[in-house]
Every structure is written in C-alpha cells, then in structure tokens.
Scaffold this active site. Structure first.
Site, PDB file in Angstrom:
ATOM      1  N   THR A  69      91.221  28.987  14.459  1.00 57.68           N
ATOM      2  CA  THR A  69      92.177  28.102  14.346  1.00 57.68           C
ATOM      3  C   THR A  69      93.356  27.925  13.322  1.00 57.68           C
ATOM      4  O   THR A  69      93.914  27.040  13.956  1.00 57.68           O
ATOM      5  CB  THR A  69      91.133  26.839  14.271  1.00 57.68           C
ATOM      6  OG1 THR A  69      90.842  27.242  12.721  1.00 57.68           O
ATOM      7  CG2 THR A  69      90.275  27.099  15.011  1.00 57.68           C
TER       8      THR A  69
ATOM      9  N   HIS B  17      90.174  27.195   4.191  1.00 62.82           N
ATOM     10  CA  HIS B  17      90.809  26.464   2.777  1.00 62.82           C
ATOM     11  C   HIS B  17      89.108  26.723   2.029  1.00 62.82           C
ATOM     12  O   HIS B  17      88.431  27.511   2.266  1.00 62.82           O
ATOM     13  CB  HIS B  17      90.638  24.976   3.179  1.00 62.82           C
ATOM     14  CG  HIS B  17      90.167  24.629   4.991  1.00 62.82           C
ATOM     15  ND1 HIS B  17      88.638  24.078   4.193  1.00 62.82           N
ATOM     16  CD2 HIS B  17      90.548  24.116   5.474  1.00 62.82           C
ATOM     17  CE1 HIS B  17      88.418  23.874   5.518  1.00 62.82           C
ATOM     18  NE2 HIS B  17      88.928  23.496   6.156  1.00 62.82           N
TER      19      HIS B  17
ATOM     20  N   HIS C  23      86.173  26.735   3.725  1.00 62.13           N
ATOM     21  CA  HIS C  23      85.893  28.308   4.528  1.00 62.13           C
ATOM     22  C   HIS C  23      84.925  28.484   3.195  1.00 62.13           C
ATOM     23  O   HIS C  23      84.033  29.394   3.800  1.00 62.13           O
ATOM     24  CB  HIS C  23      87.111  28.202   5.003  1.00 62.13           C
ATOM     25  CG  HIS C  23      87.407  27.834   5.874  1.00 62.13           C
ATOM     26  ND1 HIS C  23      88.857  27.463   6.059  1.00 62.13           N
ATOM     27  CD2 HIS C  23      87.150  27.081   7.243  1.00 62.13           C
ATOM     28  CE1 HIS C  23      88.788  27.048   6.994  1.00 62.13           C
ATOM     29  NE2 HIS C  23      87.972  26.700   7.537  1.00 62.13           N
TER      30      HIS C  23
ATOM     31  N   LYS D  96      82.898  18.904  15.581  1.00 59.91           N
ATOM     32  CA  LYS D  96      83.955  17.999  16.361  1.00 59.91           C
ATOM     33  C   LYS D  96      83.587  17.098  17.183  1.00 59.91           C
ATOM     34  O   LYS D  96      83.074  17.028  17.847  1.00 59.91           O
ATOM     35  CB  LYS D  96      84.729  19.105  16.735  1.00 59.91           C
ATOM     36  CG  LYS D  96      85.521  20.033  15.899  1.00 59.91           C
ATOM     37  CD  LYS D  96      86.910  19.556  15.423  1.00 59.91           C
ATOM     38  CE  LYS D  96      87.188  20.858  14.629  1.00 59.91           C
ATOM     39  NZ  LYS D  96      88.399  19.976  13.431  1.00 59.91           N
TER      40      LYS D  96
ATOM     41  N   ARG E 235      88.325  20.592  21.612  1.00 61.03           N
ATOM     42  CA  ARG E 235      89.903  21.723  21.087  1.00 61.03           C
ATOM     43  C   ARG E 235      91.245  21.417  22.070  1.00 61.03           C
ATOM     44  O   ARG E 235      90.387  21.705  22.780  1.00 61.03           O
ATOM     45  CB  ARG E 235      89.766  22.537  19.643  1.00 61.03           C
ATOM     46  CG  ARG E 235      88.797  22.379  18.712  1.00 61.03           C
ATOM     47  CD  ARG E 235      88.488  23.918  18.420  1.00 61.03           C
ATOM     48  NE  ARG E 235      87.204  24.173  17.458  1.00 61.03           N
ATOM     49  CZ  ARG E 235      87.798  24.167  16.142  1.00 61.03           C
ATOM     50  NH1 ARG E 235      89.301  24.236  15.711  1.00 61.03           N
ATOM     51  NH2 ARG E 235      86.750  23.269  15.361  1.00 61.03           N
TER      52      ARG E 235
ATOM     53  N   GLN F  38      78.858  33.198  20.529  1.00 57.07           N
ATOM     54  CA  GLN F  38      78.262  33.475  19.157  1.00 57.07           C
ATOM     55  C   GLN F  38      77.347  34.381  19.295  1.00 57.07           C
ATOM     56  O   GLN F  38      77.040  35.008  18.559  1.00 57.07           O
ATOM     57  CB  GLN F  38      78.853  32.032  18.326  1.00 57.07           C
ATOM     58  CG  GLN F  38      78.171  32.350  16.907  1.00 57.07           C
ATOM     59  CD  GLN F  38      78.436  31.246  16.287  1.00 57.07           C
ATOM     60  OE1 GLN F  38      79.109  30.702  16.237  1.00 57.07           O
ATOM     61  NE2 GLN F  38      77.585  31.489  15.012  1.00 57.07           N
TER      62      GLN F  38
ATOM     63  N   ASP G 282      76.399  22.952  10.577  1.00 52.65           N
ATOM     64  CA  ASP G 282      76.632  22.761  11.372  1.00 52.65           C
ATOM     65  C   ASP G 282      76.125  23.554  12.085  1.00 52.65           C
ATOM     66  O   ASP G 282      76.377  23.967  13.750  1.00 52.65           O
ATOM     67  CB  ASP G 282      77.709  22.279  11.495  1.00 52.65           C
ATOM     68  CG  ASP G 282      79.066  23.700  11.151  1.00 52.65           C
ATOM     69  OD1 ASP G 282      78.997  24.102  10.751  1.00 52.65           O
ATOM     70  OD2 ASP G 282      79.937  23.300  11.398  1.00 52.65           O
TER      71      ASP G 282
ATOM     72  N   LYS H  43      82.888  14.328   1.048  1.00 51.37           N
ATOM     73  CA  LYS H  43      83.246  15.561   1.480  1.00 51.37           C
ATOM     74  C   LYS H  43      84.308  16.533   0.473  1.00 51.37           C
ATOM     75  O   LYS H  43      84.574  15.748  -0.401  1.00 51.37           O
ATOM     76  CB  LYS H  43      83.768  15.532   2.825  1.00 51.37           C
ATOM     77  CG  LYS H  43      82.957  17.138   3.196  1.00 51.37           C
ATOM     78  CD  LYS H  43      83.728  17.578   4.666  1.00 51.37           C
ATOM     79  CE  LYS H  43      83.497  18.583   5.478  1.00 51.37           C
ATOM     80  NZ  LYS H  43      83.129  18.834   6.904  1.00 51.37           N
TER      81      LYS H  43
ATOM     82  N   LYS I  20      88.450  17.891   0.122  1.00 54.85           N
ATOM     83  CA  LYS I  20      89.540  17.063   0.889  1.00 54.85           C
ATOM     84  C   LYS I  20      90.181  16.587  -0.744  1.00 54.85           C
ATOM     85  O   LYS I  20      89.385  15.741  -1.432  1.00 54.85           O
ATOM     86  CB  LYS I  20      88.597  16.544   1.632  1.00 54.85           C
ATOM     87  CG  LYS I  20      87.962  16.811   2.943  1.00 54.85           C
ATOM     88  CD  LYS I  20      89.157  17.127   3.622  1.00 54.85           C
ATOM     89  CE  LYS I  20      88.746  17.561   5.470  1.00 54.85           C
ATOM     90  NZ  LYS I  20      89.701  19.027   5.507  1.00 54.85           N
ATOM     91  N   THR I  21      91.030  15.986  -0.538  1.00 53.99           N
ATOM     92  CA  THR I  21      91.669  15.444  -1.780  1.00 53.99           C
ATOM     93  C   THR I  21      92.965  14.237  -0.464  1.00 53.99           C
ATOM     94  O   THR I  21      93.343  14.902   0.346  1.00 53.99           O
ATOM     95  CB  THR I  21      92.805  16.641  -2.563  1.00 53.99           C
ATOM     96  OG1 THR I  21      93.798  17.493  -1.898  1.00 53.99           O
ATOM     97  CG2 THR I  21      92.119  17.305  -3.104  1.00 53.99           C
TER      98      THR I  21
END
Length: 417
Positions: A40, A45, A48, A82, A86, A169, A190, A227, A230-231
């Site tokens: 995607t 990051h 992942h 989500k 998407r 999947q 998830d 979480k 994240k910044t």
C-alpha cells in the site's frame, strides 16, 4: 529456550491457535513461517517492523522464514484496522511499491534461510468460477460476518471486494502450506480473523490433522496510552529518504524510561542477561540513558547498518558541542532537517546584513547587539567582528551556512542561485 518461550518472555505473543502443538512442532523440526505485507506504500514504517522482527527471530533460531509481498491482495485492499473503504491504487503504483518493499526485505533479512514470494503469482491465475467453486464454497457467510475485521465495518458498510479479502489471505496460507511447507502465519493482532480463516481452509482441504498454526503480536501502546510509532511529524519510516538515519536514531534515543525495556525486548536481539542489566540501569541510573542509547544503536544498526549508527552519533555529538564544522554536507542535511530553515545566496555578505536578510535577526540593531555580545556563531565559530563577511562557498560544499544564536538556537541557511 524454545522460540515460543522466548517470544513470550519478550511480551511478543498476543494469541496462538494451539500453543502446545506449535511449541512441540518447533522442537521437532525446522518449520516454515510466513508474514505478509501489502504494497500500500513504497516503504515499511516501524509499526510494520514488529511482526517482521518476530519472523527474524524464527529465522535466527533455524526455522525457514517466508515473506509474502501482497501484489495480489494489495490491489484489493485489506479492511483490517480501517474504518472506511480503501482507495484502490493503480497497478503501476502497486508494482512500484512491490519492488521497493522487496528491496527493503532483502536488506533486513539477507538471502540465507529466507524466501520472498508475491501472491500475485498465484492469485492472478484463479478465474472467477474456480474462485467460487474451489474456495468460496468453503466459507460460511455467517462466520465471515462475525469476524471482527468485518463486523466492525458493517455499520458504515463494506464492499464485496474487501469482504472477500479474508478468502484471498486464506488462499495464500493454503498455497504456502502446500507448496512451501509453511505451517505458521504470524501477524498483528488485527489479523487474527484472517489468519484463523486460513487455518480453517487448510483443515477443510487437507484434513483436521494438518499442522497449521496462527501467532499474533500484541498491539503496542506507549506508557501514556498512545499508539506506538506515531509522532507529531508522522510515521517513522524505514526508507532513509523518508526518515533519515539520524532522525531514526533520535526517535529511539528519546524513548520514555517506562517504555525502553519493553522496546529492548521487542526490537533488539540482545539476550536476557544484557536486557536485565540495562533494566537495572534504567531503575538506578536513569539520567545516563544507557538503555535508550543501546536501543537506538541496535535498531538503527539492524535497519540502516553500523555506519549509519556512527554517523548519527557523530551528528549528535556535533550538535551538542556546537562543533558543526566537523560535519559534512550530507550530515548537515540529516541533522538540520527539522530545524528552522532560511535561504541565502552564494554572494559574500556582511554579517549584520546577512542576519537581517535571512530574517535570523529582526533588526540591524538586534543583530549588532548579538554579535557584539558573542551570541552569534557561523559554521561553529563565534563571531564578534561587526565587519565579518559570511562566505557561503567556504564550507559544506557551498550548500549550507549554519548559524547559531545563543546556546542552542540553530538555523540552516540553504544556498540558492
């Protein structure tokens, strides 16, 4: 220690489908494990990175690691995590992302005891009738609706395309089980519904004695409840063009004392004894921040290499000491990426004029006062001479001038034509 016990000690196990069965199998043989990622984006990051670090642990323990790049599923869209549908990417973008992610995986895992596959290879070969007859028949709609990934979307709606993602999947797990001797799929918390759907498919086709297992990683939260990963500046990427190695290093170096031991367990390959020793230092000598330094060294080395660690530490020392003249242009670009930036021409200019023209100082009066008081530094040198001329060509390949006002207020002046 058995690999499953090792993961549990590190706090890296959320759910397993049959822990005792999986533990026994890992003691009997080298098993096949896989973890997948959809293209995607064109970089992973650090969010992942969590399940892939676990995959690396299995690889290092002698098991056969498989990385699945979701060229097929990535063109559909995973509804997991989500709240809305998407936006489908063009196939050209999907293929570009596939290539970049494959390069990142090869860098992280090397080529020994690792197999990288792309599910576009087999999913693209299934025609609609075969999909419905061979696979769709194995899935009960009521069961699919009860999966958290679908149930959470029913109120706002979910397309048939994303509804069928769990079937795709599941086909992946079955394909790797049958053709690559893979018995375990790992993923984020998830992904539990999708992974167990794959186990159910394998059992329906191969029989209930087929050895297929699921292992998911807990959702990682920081001590303040937010979480992880994240910044204010956004995600922390593995691509050095998106997040420089210096920024990457600094992210880990600045972790909270309450989180650092957990992250040492999750993200490094240090053993129990060393992590326990660092935990003691956090408890007894927190001001030294030795655990954070080791965390930053280990993760940055894993993702970017040892040279990147040395460079990040060099930049940090230079900024702390003010000796910026020891940096090269590339290091300036990394270390000053998020600092106030102004533009300057290549032409020599009187220090007072230069400070005002770049808007580092608001007035000539203030500029003269700061220079006279020794508050202004250019490229690491304190300037007290009101007649000093700033020469942008004399340092950093003629690309930058570094100004400092006071003890820590840095400005990056980029040289423009």
């Amino acid at each position: 220690m058995n690999i499953i016990d090792e993961l549990k000690w590190r706090g890296a196990v959320n759910q397993t489908s049959d822990e005792e069965g999986l533990k026994k199998l890992t003691e009997e043989k080298s098993i096949g494990i896989y973890c997948g990622v959809d293209p995607t984006g064109d970089s992973l990051h650090i969010g992942h990175l969590i399940p892939f670090i676990m995959l690396k642990r299995f690889q290092m323990a002698g098991h056969r690691a498989h990385i699945l790049i979701g060229g097929g599923t990535g063109s559909i869209g995973d509804p997991s995590g989500k709240k809305a549908e998407r936006v489908l990417q063009s196939m050209e973008q999907v293929h570009h992302n596939e290539q970049r992610l494959t390069e990142q995986m090869e860098h992280l895992f090397g080529r020994d005891n690792i197999t990288i596959v792309n599910n576009h290879e087999w999913l693209s070969q299934i025609d609609l009738l075969s999909f419905l007859r061979d696979y769709g028949k194995l899935f009960n709609v009521n069961t699919m609706l009860n999966k958290e990934v679908v149930a959470s979307r029913l109120e706002v709606g979910i397309s048939f395309t994303e509804f069928t993602y769990q079937i795709l999947q599941s086909i992946d797990f079955y394909h790797l089980y049958k053709y690559n001797d893979v018995q375990l799929q790992i993923g984020g918390g998830d992904q539990w519904g999708n992974i167990t759907a794959g186990i159910d498919m394998i059992h329906k086709i191969e029989g209930n004695n087929a050895k297929a297992f699921a292992l998911t990683i807990p959702l990682m939260l920081k001590a303040d409840g937010t979480k992880f990963g994240k910044t204010e500046g956004g995600a922390i990427w593995l691509d050095p063009e998106k997040t420089t190695p210096y920024e990457f290093y600094q992210f880990w170096l600045n972790q909270d004392d309450r989180d650092v031991v957990k992250y040492l367990k999750y993200f490094t390959f240090l053993d129990h004894e060393e992590i326990d020793g660092l935990a003691e230092k956090v408890k007894n000598e927190p001001e030294k921040r030795e655990a954070q330094k080791r965390l930053a060294e280990e993760v940055t080395s894993f993702v970017h290499g040892k040279d990147a660690v040395e460079q990040a530490e060099h930049i940090s020392r230079a900024l702390f000491s003010g000796e910026v003249k020891d940096l090269n242009a590339e290091e300036i670009e990394q270390g000053f990426k998020n600092m106030p930036t102004v533009e300057t021409s290549i032409v020599k200019e009187n220090i007072i004029e230069w400070l005002v023209n770049t808007e580092i100082e608001k007035s000539k009066r203030q500029a003269r006062e700061d220079v006279t008081n020794g508050a202004i530094y250019i490229n690491g040198d304190r300037i007290r001479d009101l007649n000093f001329e700033v020469d942008p060509a004399e340092a950093f390949e003629g690309r930058f001038v570094i100004a400092r006002r006071g003890k820590k207020r840095y400005f990056l002046a980029k040289v423009v034509d």
